[in-house]
Structure formats: C-alpha cells, structure tokens
Design a protein around this motif. Structure first.
Motif, mmCIF file in Angstrom:
data_model
loop_
_atom_site.group_PDB
_atom_site.id
_atom_site.type_symbol
_atom_site.label_atom_id
_atom_site.label_comp_id
_atom_site.label_asym_id
_atom_site.label_seq_id
_atom_site.Cartn_x
_atom_site.Cartn_y
_atom_site.Cartn_z
ATOM 1 N N HIS A 13 -78.572 -59.766 -54.704
ATOM 2 C CA HIS A 13 -77.798 -58.528 -54.562
ATOM 3 C C HIS A 13 -78.020 -57.944 -53.158
ATOM 4 C CE1 HIS A 13 -76.235 -54.748 -56.889
ATOM 5 N NE2 HIS A 13 -75.569 -54.982 -55.780
ATOM 6 N N ALA A 14 -79.275 -57.936 -52.700
ATOM 7 C CA ALA A 14 -79.583 -57.426 -51.356
ATOM 8 C C ALA A 14 -78.932 -58.306 -50.282
ATOM 9 C CB ALA A 14 -81.101 -57.381 -51.147
ATOM 10 N N LEU A 15 -78.978 -59.622 -50.470
ATOM 11 C CA LEU A 15 -78.339 -60.531 -49.507
ATOM 12 C C LEU A 15 -76.835 -60.281 -49.462
ATOM 13 C CD1 LEU A 15 -80.183 -63.882 -50.328
ATOM 14 C CD2 LEU A 15 -79.985 -62.875 -48.042
ATOM 15 N N ALA A 16 -76.235 -60.147 -50.636
ATOM 16 C CA ALA A 16 -74.784 -59.934 -50.695
ATOM 17 C C ALA A 16 -74.397 -58.657 -49.961
ATOM 18 C CB ALA A 16 -74.328 -59.877 -52.156
ATOM 19 N N LEU A 17 -75.165 -57.585 -50.159
ATOM 20 C CA LEU A 17 -74.847 -56.316 -49.481
ATOM 21 C C LEU A 17 -74.972 -56.440 -47.973
ATOM 22 C CD1 LEU A 17 -76.580 -53.600 -51.703
ATOM 23 C CD2 LEU A 17 -74.122 -53.937 -51.334
ATOM 24 N N ALA A 18 -76.022 -57.117 -47.513
ATOM 25 C CA ALA A 18 -76.232 -57.239 -46.059
ATOM 26 C C ALA A 18 -75.162 -58.138 -45.441
ATOM 27 C CB ALA A 18 -77.635 -57.787 -45.771
ATOM 28 N N ILE A 19 -74.819 -59.231 -46.110
ATOM 29 C CA ILE A 19 -73.808 -60.154 -45.569
ATOM 30 C C ILE A 19 -72.430 -59.496 -45.602
ATOM 31 C CG2 ILE A 19 -72.667 -62.384 -45.945
ATOM 32 C CD1 ILE A 19 -75.394 -63.385 -47.098
ATOM 33 N N ALA A 20 -72.194 -58.663 -46.623
ATOM 34 C CA ALA A 20 -70.874 -58.026 -46.789
ATOM 35 C C ALA A 20 -70.571 -56.993 -45.707
ATOM 36 C CB ALA A 20 -70.774 -57.388 -48.165
ATOM 37 N N ARG A 21 -71.551 -56.704 -44.858
ATOM 38 C CA ARG A 21 -71.226 -55.805 -43.736
ATOM 39 C C ARG A 21 -70.256 -56.493 -42.776
ATOM 40 N NH1 ARG A 21 -77.138 -54.653 -41.687
ATOM 41 N NH2 ARG A 21 -78.144 -54.203 -43.657
ATOM 42 N N THR A 22 -70.294 -57.842 -42.743
ATOM 43 C CA THR A 22 -69.459 -58.553 -41.771
ATOM 44 C C THR A 22 -68.708 -59.746 -42.361
ATOM 45 O OG1 THR A 22 -71.457 -59.757 -41.147
ATOM 46 C CG2 THR A 22 -70.800 -57.937 -39.707
ATOM 47 N N ALA A 23 -68.718 -59.932 -43.679
ATOM 48 C CA ALA A 23 -67.997 -61.075 -44.269
ATOM 49 C C ALA A 23 -67.658 -60.767 -45.718
ATOM 50 C CB ALA A 23 -68.868 -62.330 -44.206
ATOM 51 N N ARG A 36 -68.012 -55.166 -55.599
ATOM 52 C CA ARG A 36 -67.601 -53.903 -54.983
ATOM 53 C C ARG A 36 -66.844 -54.173 -53.693
ATOM 54 N NH1 ARG A 36 -73.023 -50.794 -53.071
ATOM 55 N NH2 ARG A 36 -74.070 -51.931 -54.706
ATOM 56 N N VAL A 37 -66.184 -53.148 -53.191
ATOM 57 C CA VAL A 37 -65.508 -53.242 -51.899
ATOM 58 C C VAL A 37 -66.287 -52.353 -50.946
ATOM 59 C CG1 VAL A 37 -63.347 -52.827 -50.669
ATOM 60 C CG2 VAL A 37 -63.295 -53.596 -53.054
ATOM 61 N N THR A 38 -66.638 -52.879 -49.781
ATOM 62 C CA THR A 38 -67.446 -52.095 -48.843
ATOM 63 C C THR A 38 -66.564 -51.079 -48.125
ATOM 64 O OG1 THR A 38 -67.080 -53.503 -46.928
ATOM 65 C CG2 THR A 38 -68.851 -54.161 -48.423
ATOM 66 N N PRO A 39 -67.166 -50.083 -47.463
ATOM 67 C CA PRO A 39 -66.349 -49.099 -46.735
ATOM 68 C C PRO A 39 -65.446 -49.758 -45.675
ATOM 69 C CG PRO A 39 -68.633 -48.359 -46.913
ATOM 70 C CD PRO A 39 -68.584 -49.748 -47.469
ATOM 71 N N GLN A 40 -65.843 -50.937 -45.163
ATOM 72 C CA GLN A 40 -64.996 -51.621 -44.168
ATOM 73 C C GLN A 40 -63.901 -52.456 -44.839
ATOM 74 O OE1 GLN A 40 -68.496 -52.541 -44.247
ATOM 75 N NE2 GLN A 40 -68.941 -50.700 -43.070
ATOM 76 N N GLU A 295 -79.038 -56.139 -37.077
ATOM 77 C CA GLU A 295 -78.320 -57.274 -36.500
ATOM 78 C C GLU A 295 -77.325 -57.760 -37.542
ATOM 79 O OE1 GLU A 295 -77.312 -59.037 -34.257
ATOM 80 O OE2 GLU A 295 -78.586 -58.209 -32.672
ATOM 81 N N ASP A 296 -76.425 -58.617 -37.117
ATOM 82 C CA ASP A 296 -75.425 -59.178 -38.018
ATOM 83 C C ASP A 296 -76.064 -60.355 -38.769
ATOM 84 O OD1 ASP A 296 -73.352 -60.509 -39.186
ATOM 85 O OD2 ASP A 296 -72.057 -60.491 -37.414
ATOM 86 N N LEU A 297 -76.451 -60.119 -40.026
ATOM 87 C CA LEU A 297 -77.142 -61.167 -40.798
ATOM 88 C C LEU A 297 -76.254 -62.400 -40.969
ATOM 89 C CD1 LEU A 297 -79.610 -62.057 -42.500
ATOM 90 C CD2 LEU A 297 -78.460 -61.099 -44.487
ATOM 91 N N THR A 298 -74.957 -62.172 -41.213
ATOM 92 C CA THR A 298 -74.051 -63.308 -41.413
ATOM 93 C C THR A 298 -74.090 -64.235 -40.202
ATOM 94 O OG1 THR A 298 -72.613 -61.746 -42.558
ATOM 95 C CG2 THR A 298 -71.694 -63.915 -42.082
ATOM 96 N N ALA A 299 -74.047 -63.631 -39.004
ATOM 97 C CA ALA A 299 -74.059 -64.451 -37.783
ATOM 98 C C ALA A 299 -75.371 -65.226 -37.691
ATOM 99 C CB ALA A 299 -73.890 -63.559 -36.551
ATOM 100 N N MET A 300 -76.463 -64.572 -38.002
ATOM 101 C CA MET A 300 -77.765 -65.255 -37.887
ATOM 102 C C MET A 300 -77.865 -66.420 -38.870
ATOM 103 S SD MET A 300 -80.440 -62.180 -37.223
ATOM 104 C CE MET A 300 -81.644 -63.264 -36.502
ATOM 105 N N LEU A 301 -77.400 -66.204 -40.090
ATOM 106 C CA LEU A 301 -77.486 -67.277 -41.093
ATOM 107 C C LEU A 301 -76.561 -68.436 -40.727
ATOM 108 C CD1 LEU A 301 -77.563 -65.121 -44.379
ATOM 109 C CD2 LEU A 301 -79.490 -66.075 -43.113
ATOM 110 N N SER A 302 -75.375 -68.108 -40.185
ATOM 111 C CA SER A 302 -74.437 -69.167 -39.759
ATOM 112 C C SER A 302 -75.039 -69.972 -38.623
ATOM 113 C CB SER A 302 -73.134 -68.591 -39.221
ATOM 114 O OG SER A 302 -72.451 -67.947 -40.194
ATOM 115 N N GLU A 303 -75.625 -69.254 -37.661
ATOM 116 C CA GLU A 303 -76.227 -69.951 -36.520
ATOM 117 C C GLU A 303 -77.346 -70.879 -37.001
ATOM 118 O OE1 GLU A 303 -75.616 -66.152 -33.506
ATOM 119 O OE2 GLU A 303 -77.625 -66.952 -33.815
ATOM 120 N N ALA A 304 -78.192 -70.372 -37.892
ATOM 121 C CA ALA A 304 -79.308 -71.192 -38.387
ATOM 122 C C ALA A 304 -78.778 -72.411 -39.147
ATOM 123 C CB ALA A 304 -80.230 -70.358 -39.279
ATOM 124 N N ALA A 305 -77.725 -72.196 -39.945
ATOM 125 C CA ALA A 305 -77.177 -73.304 -40.743
ATOM 126 C C ALA A 305 -76.624 -74.408 -39.848
ATOM 127 C CB ALA A 305 -76.086 -72.772 -41.674
#
Ligand code: AMP
Length: 430
Positions: A13-23, A36-40, A295-305
């Motif tokens: 749930h925490a991962l989903a919320l952090a990733i949902a800031r940018t994806a 849920r739908v984020t404010p963005q 930082e943008d967690l999605t970007a960091m996880l994509s880069e690591a992957a």
C-alpha cells in the motif's frame, strides 16, 4: 507509465501510494484500501489477475516468497522490466546459511555463527558461545523463526524443536546458531541496479508484540524514521562496510542483483554489524521511509530495474512514525472477519495515511479484518515526537473487537531526539 506492484499488505500500500505520485499503479492482488485516484489524477487499482497476466511498464515485487520462488525471473523471461532480484539473489533471504556464508566471504561485519543439521554439533557450538544465544531457522519463517535468549537450556530445546521439524517444519531442519549481539537496532534499505547503490533513510522497527519489547516476535508492530541514535555517518559507513562488499560478492557469483538490499543492523560498541539481509522492502519500515523520500520513486525503481540507477535519493528533514494495529491473538493465532470502525475519521488528520495491511471487503461492502497485522497508521511531522503524537491521535479513531497495538512506538527515540536537540541548543548558547 503503468507500474504493477505485487502483494497485498501495508508495504505494498505504501509502495503504491509513493509510485502513484508519478505513475498509474495496478496492484495484484492488492487490498480494498488501495483503489483511489490521486490529486494529480493518477490511479491506483487492484486486480485478481496473476502478475504474469498484467500489462505494465515496470513490475515491483513486494514480498519475499514470490522472489524466492523465481517470480522476477519468470517476468524477466517474458521481457518485462522488474524491480526485485531473481531466485539466485533472493537466496540471501531464503537461506540464512547462504546469507551468512556470503557475508563472511565479503568480510561484512556480522555475528559469529555456525550452521547445523545435527543436534550434537549444534549443542557443542552453543556451549562454546558466551551468550546471549540466538537460534534461527535456515529457511523462511515469516520473520518468526528467530529465538534470542539468555538461557542456554532454552536455546538447546529450541535447536531440538527446529531440527526435528516440530516447530517450523522443513524451514527449521537446518539451523543457524549465533552469538547474541547487544546494541540498538536499525534497518537500512538500499536500492540496487546490480552495480550502483542508492540508500534510503535509516528506520527502526519494533518486532516484539507488546510494549517494552515484551512477548513473542511478530512481523513488526511499528516503525519510525529517522533513527537518532544512528548518527549522521551511519549510512556511509554501512554502504562502505556492508552493502558495497555484498553487492560485489553477489556479482562475483554471477548474480545481477536488481532490487532492495535491506540490511538489518545492530549498532554494537565495535560498530554496526549485520544481523540479516532481506531482499525486499521491509514491512513496516517502508511505510516510514517512503514518505520521507524527496525523489521520484518510480524513476528510481525503473532505473534500477534497467541497470541504470542515476538518481540520488534525497530525504526530507521531517519524521515519520507507523503504528501497526493487529487482530486478537496475533502473532500466536489470528481472529478475522471483524468489522473495522473509524478508518475514514482517522484518515481526516492532515499528515496521516491509513494503510491497509490485512483487510477485505465483506458481502455488505464493509471493511473487515483478514490477517494478523490489519491496519498501519502512519503520520509525518517535524520531529519524531510530533509524528508520534499524530499517529496515536489517529489510532484512537479505529477499533474492532480484540484489536491491539503497541503504545510505545518511537517513544524512546522521540525522547532521545528531544534531549539531544536541547543539548545542541544549550551548547550553542554557551
Ligand atoms: P532476523 O530475522 O535475523 O532479523 O532476526 C529477528 C530479530 O532477532 C532481529 O530483529 C533481532 O532483534 C534479533 N536477532 C537476530 N539475530 C541476533 C543476534 N545475533 N543478536 C541479537 N539479536 C538478534
């Protein structure tokens, strides 16, 4: 960009919320607190489809079990980008004996140990150690396969129960016996792309079920970040002494490790020593570390992957505290199916997130308990004390029959933080 998170607990749930800031995020199997739908305008949805059947640009695997079973390998073989090690790297968590041997090869500071599948040798080794004594199942035991004791008789009885298969089945037929280390504990989670490392903020979790660190071990009853006793230089030191050498040792074994290396540490008088490595985000440490990541967690996880980790993680100066609400009987037994009251009221407080860890929706659309750890209340604040007060204020709204939680999460750390802040102010004034 669409990201698939695998898992159903508070960590996911925490991962989903952090990733949902940018994806956009889809979680499998997820839980009813997530959609849920984020404010963005970004979305978190859940699906029953297995990960192999989900279309996404990136897969993030939460729990250790599917990693140990090779889910990341399977997805990679299908051409998917995955954040999470293959089965070869996940052996670090799947076998404590493998992990300890690799730590020794990499010269990472850790407790003295022996690996045994026979009672006589294990007993002789125990008697050679000064105590306290530690006995661990070699295999996975949901964080509960560890005994730490001041009684050698208890340690011997535990070795016997584990080796005979009576306490943990096959997971205990091989045991790791260790010297007990003394000092405060701390966890450091680092994102890895096979070669590079991006450390997140240190956190501490509380494993015992009751206040004052009493009672049996659980998966974790709460956590906080930062960890004031760790000091400013801990992260650099642990990366240099424990994470870099381990990643190098994995590489030398031909393992391209792309995922989290989670170092469980004890801060001894001789310096930090590694208690264990986990191969995934900690639960509930993730719940307090991700809200502090600037930082943008999605970007960091994509880069690591993709083996190209570039982004330097930045941490906000604030604090975060997570209090886990558990069902009656946990961790010995688990009562489920109770209706949970007060979730919406708790979430109304600014700075509070109510994460679902073990819930389901019943036929009447009500949220009911469905596991041992049920709800994680997280709160952020300018200090640990502020975050802690806010978390417990929100907890007060939530209830179900038999619910229990610790009331001392981050209490000692908040006092320590306040005392050191006072000293600094007085020192500066004199
Ligand atoms: P582990 O699953 O290896 O992290 O162990 C669970 C918990 O047992 C840790 O968080 C520590 O509190 C405790 N523990 C494990 N190993 C040791 C050790 N060598 N000395 C003292 N405590 C330990």
């Amino acid at each position: 960009m669409k990201v698939c998170v695998v898992g159903s607990g508070g960590r996911e749930h925490a991962l989903a919320l952090a990733i949902a800031r940018t994806a956009d995020v889809v979680v499998t199997p997820g839980n009813p607190g997530m959609p849920r739908v984020t404010p963005q305008g970004l979305r978190i949805s859940v699906t029953d489809a297995p990960p192999e059947a989900v279309e996404a640009d990136l897969f993030v695997v939460g729990p250790e079990q599917p990693l140990v079973e090779g889910l990341a390998d399977k997805l990679r073989a299908m051409g998917r980008a995955v954040f999470g090690p293959g089965a070869d790297g996940a052996r670090l968590e799947g076998s404590k004996a493998f992990m300890k041997d690799l730590l020794t090869k990499a010269r990472v500071p850790t407790a003295r140990y022996g690996v045994f599948d026979e009672i006589g040798e294990a007993r002789a080794f125990l008697r050679d150690l000064p105590g306290p004594w530690v006995v661990k199942t070699d295999g996975l035991a949901a964080g509960k396969g560890v005994l730490v004791t001041d009684s050698i008789a208890e340690a011997e009885a535990d070795v016997e129960a584990k080796l005979s298969g009576s306490s943990f089945g096959d997971a205990g037929r091989k045991v790791v016996v260790e010297e007990g280390l003394v000092g405060p504990e701390c966890s450091l989670l680092a994102l890895c792309d096979g070669k590079r490392i991006a450390p997140l903020a240190p956190a501490q979790d509380s494993k015992r079920v009751a206040d004052g660190d009493e009672g049996p071990n659980t998966g974790g009853m709460g956590a906080y970040s930062p960890v004031p006793v760790a000091g400013d230089r801990l992260v650099d030191r642990v990366i240099d002494e424990a994470v870099e050498p381990l990643l190098g040792a994995l590489r030398r074994q031909g393992i391209d490790y792309r995922g989290v290396l989670y170092a469980g540490l004890i801060l001894t008088d001789e310096g930090p020593k590694v208690l264990e490595y986990n191969v995934r985000f900690g639960d509930p440490e993730t719940q307090v570390v991700l809200p502090r990541l600037d930082e943008d967690l999605t970007a960091m996880l994509s880069e690591a992957a993709s083996g190209r980790l570039r982004t330097e993680p930045r941490t906000t100066p604030g604090s975060c505290v997570c209090v886990v609400l558990a069902s009656e009987g946990y961790p010995i037994s688990t009562r489920t199916g109770d209706v949970i009251e007060g979730l919406d009221e708790a979430a109304l407080h600014d700075g509070v997130e109510v994460l679902h860890a073990g819930t389901r929706e019943d036929e009447d659309g009500r949220i009911v308990t469905a596991g041992g750890r049920v709800i994680d209340v997280t709160a952020t604040g300018r200090s640990l004390s502020e975050a802690r007060d806010l978390a417990y204020l929100a907890v007060k709204h939530i209830s179900w029959p038999g619910m229990h939680n610790r009331s001392d999460i981050a209490a000692a750390a908040a006092s320590y933080e306040a005392a050191t802040a006072n000293e600094a102010t007085e020192g500066g004034a004199s």
